[in-house]
Design an enzyme around this catalytic site. Structure first.
Site, PDB file in Angstrom:
ATOM      1  N   LYS A   1      25.752   9.236  42.748  1.00 47.70           N
ATOM      2  CA  LYS A   1      25.677  10.374  41.825  1.00 47.70           C
ATOM      3  C   LYS A   1      25.280   9.915  40.419  1.00 47.70           C
ATOM      4  CE  LYS A   1      30.024  11.509  42.604  1.00 47.70           C
ATOM      5  NZ  LYS A   1      30.415  10.512  43.622  1.00 47.70           N
TER       6      LYS A   1
ATOM      7  N   ARG B   1      35.770  18.976  41.817  1.00 42.02           N
ATOM      8  CA  ARG B   1      36.066  18.247  43.058  1.00 42.02           C
ATOM      9  C   ARG B   1      37.198  18.866  43.860  1.00 42.02           C
ATOM     10  NH1 ARG B   1      35.595  11.970  42.293  1.00 42.02           N
ATOM     11  NH2 ARG B   1      34.487  12.272  40.430  1.00 42.02           N
TER      12      ARG B   1
ATOM     13  N   ARG C   1      29.354  -2.933  43.424  1.00 41.62           N
ATOM     14  CA  ARG C   1      29.013  -2.305  42.128  1.00 41.62           C
ATOM     15  C   ARG C   1      29.565  -3.112  40.959  1.00 41.62           C
ATOM     16  NH1 ARG C   1      30.323   3.791  41.198  1.00 41.62           N
ATOM     17  NH2 ARG C   1      32.309   3.166  42.086  1.00 41.62           N
TER      18      ARG C   1
ATOM     19  N   ARG D   1      34.924  -2.090  38.597  1.00 37.59           N
ATOM     20  CA  ARG D   1      35.867  -1.000  38.321  1.00 37.59           C
ATOM     21  C   ARG D   1      37.156  -1.216  39.105  1.00 37.59           C
ATOM     22  NH1 ARG D   1      32.650   4.686  38.740  1.00 37.59           N
ATOM     23  NH2 ARG D   1      34.504   5.202  39.972  1.00 37.59           N
TER      24      ARG D   1
ATOM     25  N   ARG E   1      40.159   7.137  47.925  1.00 37.32           N
ATOM     26  CA  ARG E   1      39.145   8.047  47.360  1.00 37.32           C
ATOM     27  C   ARG E   1      38.366   8.728  48.479  1.00 37.32           C
ATOM     28  NH1 ARG E   1      36.249   3.846  43.735  1.00 37.32           N
ATOM     29  NH2 ARG E   1      34.774   5.472  43.177  1.00 37.32           N
TER      30      ARG E   1
HETATM   31  P1  AP5 Z   1      26.923   5.111  41.751  1.00 40.73           P
HETATM   32  O1  AP5 Z   1      25.677   5.782  41.285  1.00 40.73           O
HETATM   33  O2  AP5 Z   1      27.788   4.436  40.778  1.00 40.73           O
HETATM   34  O3  AP5 Z   1      27.758   6.129  42.678  1.00 40.73           O
HETATM   35  P2  AP5 Z   1      28.649   7.391  42.274  1.00 40.73           P
HETATM   36  O4  AP5 Z   1      28.401   8.435  43.311  1.00 40.73           O
HETATM   37  O5  AP5 Z   1      28.452   7.744  40.857  1.00 40.73           O
HETATM   38  O6  AP5 Z   1      30.067   6.753  42.554  1.00 40.73           O
HETATM   39  P3  AP5 Z   1      31.440   6.890  41.747  1.00 40.73           P
HETATM   40  O7  AP5 Z   1      32.325   5.796  42.275  1.00 40.73           O
HETATM   41  O8  AP5 Z   1      31.170   6.938  40.282  1.00 40.73           O
HETATM   42  O9  AP5 Z   1      31.947   8.241  42.262  1.00 40.73           O
HETATM   43  P4  AP5 Z   1      33.381   8.777  42.179  1.00 40.73           P
HETATM   44  O10 AP5 Z   1      33.155  10.203  42.395  1.00 40.73           O
HETATM   45  O11 AP5 Z   1      34.334   8.125  43.100  1.00 40.73           O
HETATM   46  O12 AP5 Z   1      33.872   8.276  40.734  1.00 40.73           O
HETATM   47  P5  AP5 Z   1      33.961   8.973  39.320  1.00 40.73           P
HETATM   48  O13 AP5 Z   1      33.632   7.984  38.308  1.00 40.73           O
HETATM   49  O14 AP5 Z   1      33.241  10.256  39.320  1.00 40.73           O
HETATM   50  O15 AP5 Z   1      26.462   4.059  42.898  1.00 40.73           O
HETATM   51  C1  AP5 Z   1      27.426   3.205  43.522  1.00 40.73           C
HETATM   52  C2  AP5 Z   1      26.804   1.800  43.734  1.00 40.73           C
HETATM   53  O16 AP5 Z   1      25.736   1.900  44.692  1.00 40.73           O
HETATM   54  C3  AP5 Z   1      26.178   1.199  42.464  1.00 40.73           C
HETATM   55  O17 AP5 Z   1      26.395  -0.172  42.447  1.00 40.73           O
HETATM   56  C4  AP5 Z   1      24.662   1.507  42.616  1.00 40.73           C
HETATM   57  O18 AP5 Z   1      23.853   0.545  41.966  1.00 40.73           O
HETATM   58  C5  AP5 Z   1      24.494   1.462  44.131  1.00 40.73           C
HETATM   59  N1  AP5 Z   1      23.471   2.408  44.623  1.00 40.73           N
HETATM   60  C6  AP5 Z   1      23.283   3.702  44.205  1.00 40.73           C
HETATM   61  N2  AP5 Z   1      22.257   4.269  44.883  1.00 40.73           N
HETATM   62  C7  AP5 Z   1      21.795   3.312  45.746  1.00 40.73           C
HETATM   63  C8  AP5 Z   1      20.745   3.286  46.718  1.00 40.73           C
HETATM   64  N3  AP5 Z   1      19.957   4.368  46.957  1.00 40.73           N
HETATM   65  N4  AP5 Z   1      20.558   2.157  47.441  1.00 40.73           N
HETATM   66  C9  AP5 Z   1      21.343   1.051  47.222  1.00 40.73           C
HETATM   67  N5  AP5 Z   1      22.363   0.999  46.313  1.00 40.73           N
HETATM   68  C10 AP5 Z   1      22.578   2.126  45.587  1.00 40.73           C
HETATM   69  O19 AP5 Z   1      35.519   9.278  39.253  1.00 40.73           O
HETATM   70  C11 AP5 Z   1      36.438   8.224  39.206  1.00 40.73           C
HETATM   71  C12 AP5 Z   1      37.848   8.744  39.320  1.00 40.73           C
HETATM   72  O20 AP5 Z   1      38.130   9.604  38.201  1.00 40.73           O
HETATM   73  C13 AP5 Z   1      38.161   9.600  40.549  1.00 40.73           C
HETATM   74  O21 AP5 Z   1      38.482   8.806  41.683  1.00 40.73           O
HETATM   75  C14 AP5 Z   1      39.362  10.394  40.043  1.00 40.73           C
HETATM   76  O22 AP5 Z   1      40.512   9.583  40.015  1.00 40.73           O
HETATM   77  C15 AP5 Z   1      38.963  10.695  38.598  1.00 40.73           C
HETATM   78  N6  AP5 Z   1      38.203  11.937  38.493  1.00 40.73           N
HETATM   79  C16 AP5 Z   1      36.889  12.071  38.139  1.00 40.73           C
HETATM   80  N7  AP5 Z   1      36.504  13.356  38.179  1.00 40.73           N
HETATM   81  C17 AP5 Z   1      37.589  14.063  38.580  1.00 40.73           C
HETATM   82  C18 AP5 Z   1      37.809  15.442  38.853  1.00 40.73           C
HETATM   83  N8  AP5 Z   1      36.840  16.356  38.733  1.00 40.73           N
HETATM   84  N9  AP5 Z   1      39.055  15.815  39.260  1.00 40.73           N
HETATM   85  C19 AP5 Z   1      40.066  14.917  39.378  1.00 40.73           C
HETATM   86  N10 AP5 Z   1      39.914  13.588  39.161  1.00 40.73           N
HETATM   87  C20 AP5 Z   1      38.680  13.170  38.769  1.00 40.73           C
HETATM   88 MG    MG Z   2      29.697   7.781  39.141  1.00 40.11          MG
END
Ligand code: AP5
Ligand code: MG
Length: 216
Positions: free
Chosen positions: A13, A88, A127, A160, A171
């Site tokens: 994402k 979410r 990552r 992270r 997760r």
């Molecule tokens: P990346 O682009 O970083 O993936 P992402 O989908 O952004 O993953 P996140 O871990 O950020 O998602 P998340 O939803 O768990 O975490 P968030 O920060 O939102 O890509 C991942 C890896 O793959 C990278 O190394 C990249 O280089 C590689 N990659 C990408 N595309 C690729 C491809 N095509 N081919 C090969 N490699 C590739 O949230 C974190 C935490 O915050 C949550 O767990 C929760 O505790 C809290 N939180 C956030 N939002 C909320 C909410 N709305 N409600 C409640 N809690 C929340």
């Molecule tokens: Mg992200």
């Protein structure tokens, strides 16, 4: 244009968001980034949120809805944006609809990145994130030019805390239980579009772009 990018943790994402906001001149609103930024500043919100994030649990709907409300209703808030990782839960989706109704607006598309759990685990274990600018790398798929140093700003790369195996499993199971129902929610509203996340970065982006071009 108001877009939402959704999908399991590690689906790409954030990676796709970086390209979308540049090409379409949008701002990205990522609740995960907002919580991490607040933690970096050692604010009480960030410290509290990190207690949940660390273990791979969701931050409460109350706190999350509140930071989104403040952001979207802020003075000079942008009209066009890309939401990453919010909503979410169904409660968050209802709250977002209320906010958008007050703004006399609506979401144009919810773009869901599809990816299997086995691929996700490899994506997250490899990552690395910049401690200064937040840029994301991957030790195999997108390595930085210098080991552990950000290409963009020279900051030190780190892993992270919620990318450790136990948190990742939490997760994933929370995603399946709490976030997946949003797929049906946006499907009913005819704004759900799915893209295949199990392809090279640019190929995923071509699919994302096709969706945006179709709705803009
Ligand atoms: P990346 O682009 O970083 O993936 P992402 O989908 O952004 O993953 P996140 O871990 O950020 O998602 P998340 O939803 O768990 O975490 P968030 O920060 O939102 O890509 C991942 C890896 O793959 C990278 O190394 C990249 O280089 C590689 N990659 C990408 N595309 C690729 C491809 N095509 N081919 C090969 N490699 C590739 O949230 C974190 C935490 O915050 C949550 O767990 C929760 O505790 C809290 N939180 C956030 N939002 C909320 C909410 N709305 N409600 C409640 N809690 C929340
Ligand atoms: Mg992200």
């Amino acid at each position: 244009m108001k877009l939402l990018i959704m999908g399991p943790p590690g689906a790409g994402k954030g990676t796709q968001s970086e390209k979308i906001i540049e090409d379409y001149n949008l701002i990205s609103i990522s609740t995960g980034d907002m919580f991490r930024e607040s933690y970096r500043k050692q604010e009480s919100l960030g410290l509290l949120a990190m207690e949940f994030i660390r273990d791979g649990l969701l931050v409460s709907d109350e706190i999350t809805n509140e930071i989104i409300r403040r952001r979207l209703f802020a003075k000079n808030a942008e009209k066009d944006f890309l939401l990453d990782g919010y909503p979410r839960t169904l409660n968050q989706a209802y709250d977002l609809d209320n906010i958008l109704e007050i703004m006399d607006s609506k979401l144009d598309a919810a773009i869901k990145i599809l990816l299997d759990d086995e691929v996700i685990i490899g994506r997250m274990s490899g990552r690395r994130v910049c401690s200064i600018c937040g840029a994301t790398f991957h030790i195999q798929h997108k390595p930085s030019k210098k080991d552990k140093i950000c290409d963009q700003c020279g900051g030190v790369l780190y892993q992270r805390e919620d990318d450790k195996e136990e948190s990742v499993l939490n997760r994933l199971s929370i995603y399946h239980e709490k976030t997946k129902p949003l797929v049906a929610y946006y499907k009913e509203r005819n704004i759900l579009f799915e893209v295949n996340g199990n392809q090279a970065f640019d190929d995923v982006y071509q699919e994302v772009k096709a969706v945006i071009e179709a709705v803009r």
